[in-house]
Design an enzyme around this catalytic site. Structure first.
Site: not given
Ligand code: PGA
Length: 256
Positions: A214, A168, A236, A174, A9, A98, A96, A11
């Site tokens: 993460s 998640e 990330g 993140g 992803n 976010e 998601h 983002k």
């Molecule tokens: P991250 O994000 O690997 O940066 O923690 C995961 C996600 O939000 O899908």
């Protein structure tokens, strides 16, 4: 046996040049279909077509990060399932954290999106997960149940065959703080039991539940090695080929 799904992803990251070069790296790392591992990439909407060109002929799937539920029409700024498919998408992320926390998406809106995307024939990655305060208050399972009930309301078992769940935990996204393999396994086991109760145990045994938060090359194998973890949704670490490809390799090793 469930096939691992390793999804990137991106983002709101990359520009066209970096999106194309990253897509090229992934295409070179996943040249042909594999029985044990499926690879998915979800770039920002403006780069879906350039990324499609770069992954053409490889085994990498293309997905979008969101979709609107309405049919084409007067919905300024939104993108419908048909447009995503026209750009080469076969997957879409929905709900998601976010989008839930920053944009304010509700379970009801998420459900409308899930229904529309499934009706159009897209595979949906439905994202669920608790906030840190909810975990600390012992509400993790109740939050997951609410998000699952809301997101999948009115979805039949036949339709749900094109659903992948992504667990998640918001506190792990993140932050560099990943869930321990035990914490991930326990949430995944809970989600699979929820699916068994809502649909059937046979159906639940086949649904894929990804872990996100993460995921990095050094923790991928221990997370993916849990019995109910069927893949990863990577933020990330999906922005660099030298971090994302080792995560695919960890799944390959476990699938052998
Ligand atoms: P991250 O994000 O690997 O940066 O923690 C995961 C996600 O939000 O899908």
């Amino acid at each position: 046996m469930r096939r691992f799904l390793i999804a990137g992803n991106w983002k709101m990251n990359t520009v066209q040049g970096s999106a194309e070069s990253l897509a090229g790296e992934l295409a070179a790392a996943a040249t042909s279909e594999e029985a044990g591992v499926e690879v998915l990439v979800c770039p920002p909407a403006p780069y879906l077509i350039p990324v499609r060109e770069k992954i053409a002929g490889s085994a990498v799937r293309l997905g979008a990060q969101d979709v609107y539920f309405e049919a084409p029409g007067a919905f300024t700024g939104e993108i419908c399932s048909e447009m995503l498919q026209d750009c080469g998408c076969t997957f879409v992320l929905i709900g998601h954290s976010e989008r839930r926390a920053i944009i304010g998406e509700t379970d009801q809106l998420i459900n409308s999106k899930v229904r529309a995307a499934l009706a159009a024939g897209l595979t949906v990655v439905l994202c669920v997960g608790e906030q840190l305060s909810e975990r600390e208050a012992g509400q993790t399972e109740a939050v997951l149940d609410r998000q699952m009930e809301g997101g999948l309301e009115g979805i039949s078992e036949q339709e749900a065959a094109a659903v992948v769940i992504a667990y998640e935990p918001v506190w792990a996204i993140g932050t560099g703080v990943t869930a321990t393999p035990d914490q991930a396994q326990s949430a995944h086991e809970h989600l699979r039991s929820w699916v068994a109760a809502r649909y059937t145990p046979e159906f639940a045994a086949g649904i894929r539940i990804l872990y996100g938060g993460s995921v990095k090359p050094d923790n991928a194998e221990s997370l993916l090695g849990q019995p109910d973890v069927d893949g990863a949704l990577v933020g990330g670490a999906s922005l660099k080929g030298n971090l994302f490809i080792p995560i695919i390799d960890a799944a390959r090793k476990l699938a052998e």
